[in-house]
Write a protein that holds these residues in place. Structure first.
Motif, PDB file in Angstrom:
ATOM      1  N   ASP A   1     -27.098 -46.787  20.607  1.00 25.75           N
ATOM      2  CA  ASP A   1     -27.404 -47.079  21.846  1.00 25.75           C
ATOM      3  C   ASP A   1     -26.686 -46.010  22.688  1.00 25.75           C
ATOM      4  O   ASP A   1     -25.910 -45.386  22.056  1.00 25.75           O
ATOM      5  CB  ASP A   1     -27.372 -48.489  22.175  1.00 25.75           C
ATOM      6  N   HIS A   2     -26.901 -46.257  23.866  1.00 25.81           N
ATOM      7  CA  HIS A   2     -26.314 -45.167  24.849  1.00 25.81           C
ATOM      8  C   HIS A   2     -24.612 -45.414  24.718  1.00 25.81           C
ATOM      9  O   HIS A   2     -24.126 -44.466  24.830  1.00 25.81           O
ATOM     10  CB  HIS A   2     -27.010 -45.499  26.310  1.00 25.81           C
ATOM     11  N   ASN A   3     -24.426 -46.538  24.677  1.00 20.70           N
ATOM     12  CA  ASN A   3     -22.565 -46.750  24.563  1.00 20.70           C
ATOM     13  C   ASN A   3     -22.301 -46.157  23.179  1.00 20.70           C
ATOM     14  O   ASN A   3     -21.048 -45.545  23.601  1.00 20.70           O
ATOM     15  CB  ASN A   3     -22.575 -48.182  24.508  1.00 20.70           C
TER      16      ASN A   3
ATOM     17  N   LYS B   1     -22.530 -42.188  23.935  1.00 22.02           N
ATOM     18  CA  LYS B   1     -21.428 -41.742  25.092  1.00 22.02           C
ATOM     19  C   LYS B   1     -20.124 -41.764  24.533  1.00 22.02           C
ATOM     20  O   LYS B   1     -19.333 -40.940  24.729  1.00 22.02           O
ATOM     21  CB  LYS B   1     -21.548 -42.544  26.318  1.00 22.02           C
TER      22      LYS B   1
ATOM     23  N   TRP C   1     -33.146 -44.620  17.001  1.00 21.16           N
ATOM     24  CA  TRP C   1     -33.079 -44.557  18.645  1.00 21.16           C
ATOM     25  C   TRP C   1     -34.489 -45.123  19.192  1.00 21.16           C
ATOM     26  O   TRP C   1     -34.523 -45.681  20.058  1.00 21.16           O
ATOM     27  CB  TRP C   1     -32.770 -43.171  18.950  1.00 21.16           C
TER      28      TRP C   1
ATOM     29  N   TRP D   1     -31.436 -47.764  26.002  1.00 22.13           N
ATOM     30  CA  TRP D   1     -31.180 -46.645  26.606  1.00 22.13           C
ATOM     31  C   TRP D   1     -31.556 -46.730  28.154  1.00 22.13           C
ATOM     32  O   TRP D   1     -32.470 -46.164  28.539  1.00 22.13           O
ATOM     33  CB  TRP D   1     -32.059 -45.554  25.944  1.00 22.13           C
TER      34      TRP D   1
ATOM     35  N   ILE E   1     -29.641 -39.955  28.324  1.00 24.39           N
ATOM     36  CA  ILE E   1     -28.590 -39.781  27.487  1.00 24.39           C
ATOM     37  C   ILE E   1     -28.305 -38.306  26.996  1.00 24.39           C
ATOM     38  O   ILE E   1     -27.106 -37.919  27.036  1.00 24.39           O
ATOM     39  CB  ILE E   1     -28.918 -40.745  26.227  1.00 24.39           C
TER      40      ILE E   1
ATOM     41  N   TYR F   1     -26.240 -36.962  29.939  1.00 20.69           N
ATOM     42  CA  TYR F   1     -24.999 -37.328  29.890  1.00 20.69           C
ATOM     43  C   TYR F   1     -24.113 -36.359  28.560  1.00 20.69           C
ATOM     44  O   TYR F   1     -23.061 -35.901  28.869  1.00 20.69           O
ATOM     45  CB  TYR F   1     -24.828 -38.738  29.389  1.00 20.69           C
TER      46      TYR F   1
END
Length: 665
Positions: free
Chosen positions: A71-73, A76, A101, A119, A126, A129
């Motif tokens: 996931d986005h965490n 990142k 995803w 997301w 994302i 980022y």
């Protein structure tokens, strides 16, 4: 008339005038090309100024550590760690989201709909980022209707509809608009639907070009059909990289040597890897549980000498300093990322399992060398300069892992290599001589005939060309009747500025034809000359049938154990070049032996198999032209006396007939 054609006409006239005085000046004209013609009155066209090509991708991919649980965490955190660890500065630029995803929804218009709980802000957020960290973003899909997460769910339930079939251009436009730079296209759905690999991936490549025409962005294309459709024969220039084997690591599998070695071997397709297009042996296992420091270094050595993509699969946020230092060793990375963009090839195996690989690097007289001990006992391994295409003069040796100079040595270098380990070196010596062949026609993509080779084998071919545009231009190259490959020719600065790019081509003994042709939709570069140099450690022989005049051949360059040998028109391809070793083996591709079952009888098929040092893989070449198997005493035979292309090879009682006679050329 454009200036470049005027230049070509000038050269043609000059060459014709010079040809009149061949007996006086000693210039050899070969098939319309001039060979080694250093006359001051002739325009210089054979460049020695190499141009760098796009290197294999480096980055991080989510699958080997997180499987579908991304996931986005997670993304990142890994992007942050790539920067803070120094991996980004070392060249690891891509952050690639693998399977998991997307959970398979589309809206009424067929657009992908993602779970914004996973997301927030969607996929563009994302990608933005990742870009904000100075990195590039990669994403994942499947060539079929359903992706691998549907057929092989891991940490999340099966996800129907997560493939791109029926939405190729739509999805590629979507990925580009989100800001992604790279897409990996898997094959689980394609395999289940029995799609054709070559046709499907070429369709996707066309859809990518069409999408780019709409969005103004481009995606690096990573084809992932696991080598099942023999992509080394057709993928260069359609994809930027292509998998050559099955996964190096399955879900919940402990990393092991067997798959590491297999993926390395199957990735060695040297004619396909050039000008920014790469064989892909799969993601790295460095730093995963079960991998020791020694094995991590071995893994990096194998992938680097192969010039493969380096996509780390470990958890970068929690890796040890030791793992980071292995992944970022600058001299090892320099071997992988060398601007010439070529692949290492096996150049010696004096004792079964003790192997030497050489990779031609940018510059003059530069090689990377891997001494690879695949046995269970430490042993000395020797690299000979002559096998690498260097003279026997003194050459300096440096250890890439210790980053220390070893010394200067004439003829070659010997050192002890631990069991199941490798020593990775760089060598600076003196380049052996080569032959030059210059185009004297008006064609921008000429055909060179009479390109001579003293022996069959893999040759270094430097191609002199000009590209006055601002982007790479494409053309195809074909040697004799082998597969035709797309090549990329980067800009050289002007239409009269000449540079070189390099390929590893497989040539037959004697005269060869090297043909260039334009690629539809691309402006052709102006190709002007070739320089051909041997890599003697790859040299072998063709086995030519007495009845057919055709060569022993492995169909379509396949590597699959058990593939039956056949006869086919001789082309000088790697699949027709055999090394008759001191152990009595007939080795093709550097690691596959002509093999028969241990109970071989009349009619038993002769096939390729991993070399085992068994008597069933040893052959005697007899003075009467027959080749007998050392275990069975039977002769290598073209079945039923047939002479047509595709006739299979078998064992049969020796009878002196011409279908059992072979000439080693």
């Amino acid at each position: 008339m454009p200036h470049i054609n005027a230049r070509r006409w000038t050269r043609r006239i000059t060459a014709q005038i010079l040809t009149l005085g061949l007996a006086v000046v000693g210039l050899a004209a070969v098939g319309g090309q001039e060979q080694s013609a250093p006359l001051s009155t002739e325009p210089a066209a054979v460049s020695t100024n190499q141009i760098g090509v796009t290197p294999p991708p480096m980055g991080w991919a989510s699958w080997n550590s997180f499987f579908s649980s991304i996931d986005h965490n997670v993304i990142k955190q890994q992007a942050d760690a790539l920067v803070s660890s120094g991996m980004a500065a070392a060249g690891y630029k891509y952050v690639n989201l693998d399977d998991g995803w997307w959970q398979g929804q589309r809206d009424a218009n067929g657009n992908i709909v993602v779970d914004e709980n996973l997301w927030p802000g969607g996929m563009k957020a994302i990608a933005d980022y990742i870009h904000s960290k100075g990195l590039k973003a990669g994403i994942y899909t499947d060539a079929g209707k359903d992706g691998c997460g549907y057929y092989f769910p891991t940490t999340r339930p099966a996800t129907p509809g997560s493939g791109m079939e029926g939405h190729y251009q739509q999805d590629l436009e979507t990925f580009q608009r989100w800001g992604f730079d790279y897409v990996k296209i898997d094959w689980c759905g394609g395999r289940a639907e029995k799609l054709n690999q070559e046709a499907t991936y070429k369709q996707i490549a066309a859809a990518n070009e069409a999408a780019s025409a709409v969005t103004g962005r481009k995606l690096v294309l990573s084809f992932c059909e696991w080598g099942t459709g023999l992509p080394w024969n057709w993928a260069p220039g359609y994809g930027d990289l292509w998998r050559t084997s099955d996964d190096v690591l399955f879900f919940r599998e402990t990393p092991g040597l067997t798959k590491m070695y297999r993926n390395f071997d199957q990735a060695l397709q040297p004619a396909a890897q050039h000008t920014g297009y790469y064989n892909d042996p799969d993601m790295l296992m460095v730093g995963l549980n079960g991998m020791t420091a020694q094995r991590n270094r071995l893994h990096m050595s194998l992938w680097s000498i192969a010039g493969g993509p380096l996509l780390a699969g470990n958890n970068v946020a929690t890796m040890t300093t030791e793992t980071r230092d292995i992944l970022t060793n600058p001299e090892v990375l320099a071997i992988d990322q060398d601007p010439r963009g070529l692949q290492g090839v096996k150049v010696a195996e004096d004792t079964r399992g003790l192997q030497v690989y050489g990779k031609v690097l940018s510059g003059t007289g530069k090689r990377a060398v891997m001494l690879f001990n695949r046995t269970g006992t430490a042993a000395n391994i020797t690299v000979r300069w002559a096998d690498l295409g260097l003279t026997s003069a003194s050459a300096t040796v440096r250890n890439a892992w210790t980053r220390t100079d070893v010394g200067s040595f004439t003829t070659g270098y010997t050192t002890s290599v631990p069991a199941n380990d490798a020593v990775l070196l760089t060598v600076s010596g003196t380049e052996a001589t080569g032959s030059t062949f210059e185009d004297t026609t008006t064609a921008t993509t000429p055909t060179f005939t009479g390109v001579t080779a003293a022996s069959a084998g893999t040759k270094l071919v430097d191609i002199t060309y000009a590209n006055g545009g601002t982007t790479a231009r494409k053309a195809t190259i074909q040697v004799n009747g082998q597969y035709s490959y797309r090549m990329a020719f980067p800009p050289t600065g002007s239409a009269t500025t000449y540079r070189t790019v390099s390929v590893l081509a497989h040539l037959a003994k004697g005269a060869n034809t090297v043909k260039f042709a334009p690629v539809s939709g691309s402006t052709a570069p102006d190709i002007d000359a070739l320089r051909v140099q041997g890599i003697p450690g790859t040299d072998g022989t063709a086995l030519v049938g007495g009845a057919s005049g055709r060569c022993v051949d492995i169909d379509k360059n396949t590597y699959v154990n058990g593939t039956q040998a056949q006869i086919w028109d001789c082309s000088g391809g790697r699949n027709e070049t055999f090394q008759h070793t001191s152990r009595g083996e007939l080795v093709v591709y550097g690691n596959k032996c002509l093999d028969v079952p241990t109970s071989g009888t009349n009619g038993t098929k002769v096939a390729i198999w991993d070399c085992t040092n068994g008597t069933n893989q040893k052959w005697t070449v007899n003075s009467n032209g027959t080749i007998t198997n050392n275990l069975t005493g039977l002769c290598l035979d073209a079945s039923n006396g047939a002479t047509a292309n595709g006739t299979k090879l078998i064992l049969w009682t020796c009878n002196g007939q011409s279908n059992q006679k072979w000439t080693l050329t």
